[in-house]
Design a protein around this motif. Structure first.
Motif, PDB file in Angstrom:
ATOM      1  N   GLU A 182     -18.416  57.833 123.075  1.00  0.00           N
ATOM      2  CA  GLU A 182     -18.430  57.982 124.532  1.00  0.00           C
ATOM      3  C   GLU A 182     -17.493  56.984 125.203  1.00  0.00           C
ATOM      4  OE1 GLU A 182     -22.526  57.586 125.588  1.00  0.00           O
ATOM      5  OE2 GLU A 182     -23.009  59.658 125.097  1.00  0.00           O
ATOM      6  N   TYR A 183     -16.791  57.472 126.215  1.00  0.00           N
ATOM      7  CA  TYR A 183     -15.945  56.679 127.116  1.00  0.00           C
ATOM      8  C   TYR A 183     -14.650  56.157 126.487  1.00  0.00           C
ATOM      9  CZ  TYR A 183     -20.596  56.720 129.201  1.00  0.00           C
ATOM     10  OH  TYR A 183     -21.825  57.111 129.666  1.00  0.00           O
ATOM     11  N   PHE A 184     -14.299  56.606 125.300  1.00  0.00           N
ATOM     12  CA  PHE A 184     -13.030  56.206 124.683  1.00  0.00           C
ATOM     13  C   PHE A 184     -12.019  57.326 124.903  1.00  0.00           C
ATOM     14  CE2 PHE A 184     -10.314  55.529 120.778  1.00  0.00           C
ATOM     15  CZ  PHE A 184      -9.743  54.342 121.220  1.00  0.00           C
ATOM     16  N   GLN A 209     -16.107  67.646 123.020  1.00  0.00           N
ATOM     17  CA  GLN A 209     -16.938  67.393 124.183  1.00  0.00           C
ATOM     18  C   GLN A 209     -17.804  66.157 123.887  1.00  0.00           C
ATOM     19  OE1 GLN A 209     -18.536  71.415 124.244  1.00  0.00           O
ATOM     20  NE2 GLN A 209     -16.898  72.125 125.575  1.00  0.00           N
ATOM     21  N   HIS A 210     -18.706  65.789 124.762  1.00  0.00           N
ATOM     22  CA  HIS A 210     -19.645  64.683 124.534  1.00  0.00           C
ATOM     23  C   HIS A 210     -19.181  63.329 125.054  1.00  0.00           C
ATOM     24  CE1 HIS A 210     -22.551  61.997 122.599  1.00  0.00           C
ATOM     25  NE2 HIS A 210     -21.574  61.398 121.956  1.00  0.00           N
ATOM     26  N   SER A 211     -17.893  63.045 125.140  1.00  0.00           N
ATOM     27  CA  SER A 211     -17.440  61.675 125.408  1.00  0.00           C
ATOM     28  C   SER A 211     -17.616  61.247 126.862  1.00  0.00           C
ATOM     29  CB  SER A 211     -15.967  61.524 125.022  1.00  0.00           C
ATOM     30  OG  SER A 211     -15.144  62.327 125.848  1.00  0.00           O
ATOM     31  N   GLN A 229     -13.057  66.493 126.763  1.00  0.00           N
ATOM     32  CA  GLN A 229     -12.929  67.416 127.896  1.00  0.00           C
ATOM     33  C   GLN A 229     -13.504  66.826 129.172  1.00  0.00           C
ATOM     34  OE1 GLN A 229     -14.220  71.408 126.963  1.00  0.00           O
ATOM     35  NE2 GLN A 229     -13.928  72.133 129.044  1.00  0.00           N
ATOM     36  N   GLY A 230     -14.298  65.757 129.034  1.00  0.00           N
ATOM     37  CA  GLY A 230     -14.946  65.187 130.212  1.00  0.00           C
ATOM     38  C   GLY A 230     -16.147  66.023 130.633  1.00  0.00           C
TER      39      GLY A 230
END
Length: 377
Positions: A182-184, A209-211, A229-230
């Motif tokens: 997440e967030y990278f 997906q998921h990040s 994908q955000g």
């Protein structure tokens, strides 16, 4: 033919009422016209579905919504439910999600009443073109088994062969991969290897997906990989630009005789307190420049490794105490004191032993078996 792909969708406190009353235009805002004008609409439903929630014991937040909420997604043709939250309410949360979607005529992908069911791909045949869809999730508390409903994970021993064989039966293959840190905003070394291998096996488009952030878009061997994908519909956070942004992915196909061409595009969207809105012209230009810069940097493995190392260092203040089972108060102190507690109490021998248990495949298999049991006795 136009296929539109949304990212993560989950009712939250600020959108739950709109989901409950089926207010699709309020939730999807500017993007609703794309839903109406697309031939195929795909999204990721990132929550369990149940009117009688019984959360499982797990790490992290529990996400679920009621049956009525899914009516809001009735315009979607396909929902992937391979994600880390589909088992948040156990078997019932998975099965109700599957059954509710089926009643609404929404096809599901990436989860099922057993692993055998969860692994089944989908084929869309439209305008003389066969589009294949596969969906995988990373392993958390979400995975199906031979006797338990849940999500499908990417089995590195079997699934690359499955991708290769399935690709032979379709004209174009889309893979949704619910994974990555997440967030990278870049691909971690492991994620890059997985996705590139999926392309080598035949994938034409991969969306990670998921990040919860827009990542890097990479062109690799004639295919497109979206490393992040955000969010699509995951609530609005005031002042959190990264959380509020997402990409709407689209693939348009043109048939010419026995052949066809495909064109991949994306549109930037922003979550607001009044639903989804298209990015402004300036914001879209800034995003385009960001993505170009990331793609250019991603060609330099040393540069990406440095970004990855720096990101992991920032997470170490939390991850290492969590690994050791420290209580929240000690984790908070360690975080605020720049990892001082870890440095004080966690010596080189402890580091080496922990690293060996995680890195070595045989030791990791034992640890996974032990931690998966509810009773350690």
């Amino acid at each position: 033919m136009k296929i539109t792909i949304f990212g993560d969708i989950c009712p939250t406190k600020d959108t739950q009422a709109a989901f409950d009353r089926g207010d699709r235009e309020s939730i999807f805002g500017d993007t609703f016209r794309e839903i109406e004008s697309s031939d195929i609409v795909i999204g990721n439903l990132e929550c369990a579905v149940t009117d009688q929630p019984k959360p499982i014991q797990k790490a992290g937040p529990v996400l679920y919504t009621g049956v009525q909420s899914i009516q809001t997604l009735k315009d979607f043709d396909i929902l992937s439910i391979a994600n880390n939250h589909i088992r948040d309410c156990g078997d019932e949360g998975v099965m109700t999600a599957l059954e509710t979607c089926k009643k609404l005529g929404i096809r599901t992908l990436g989860a099922g009443k057993s692993m055998q069911e969860a692994r089944k791909p989908l084929v869309i045949e439209k305008c003389g073109i066969k589009i294949g869809l596969m969906s995988f999730a990373e392993q958390e508390f979400n995975i199906a088994s031979d006797i338990r409903p849940g999500a499908c994970y990417l089995d590195l021993y079997d699934d690359f062969d499955r991708i290769r064989e399935f690709r032979k039966t379709v004209d174009y293959l889309i893979i949704l991969y619910h994974g990555g840190i997440e967030y990278f905003p870049y691909a971690s070394p492991e994620l890059s290897r997985k996705c590139r291998k999926m392309v080598d096996c035949g994938a034409d488009l991969i969306s990670c997906q998921h990040s919860h952030c827009i990542g890097t878009i990479e062109q690799y061997n004639g295919s497109t990989i979206v490393y992040g994908q955000g969010n699509s519909v995951f609530g609005y956070r005031d002042g959190d630009n990264s959380w509020n942004r997402g990409l709407l992915l689209q693939v348009e196909f043109q048939k010419a005789g026995s052949s066809f061409s495909s064109l991949f595009t994306y549109k930037g969207m922003v979550a607001t307190s009044k639903g989804l809105r298209w990015m402004s012209e300036d914001a879209s230009e800034n995003l385009s420049n960001e993505l170009k810069a990331r793609e250019q940097l991603s060609q330099n493995r040393v540069a990406v490794q440095k970004e990855w190392d720096k990101f992991c260092d920032s997470l170490g203040k939390i991850h290492l105490p969590l690994l050791l089972g420290w209580p929240k108060i000690l984790i908070a102190i360690n975080r605020r004191t720049d990892n001082s507690l870890i440095k004080m109490f966690y010596g080189r021998l402890a580091y080496n032993n922990t690293h060996n248990l995680i890195r070595c495949e045989a030791h990791r298999e034992v640890i996974d078996n032990l931690l998966s049991k509810k009773d350690f006795s």
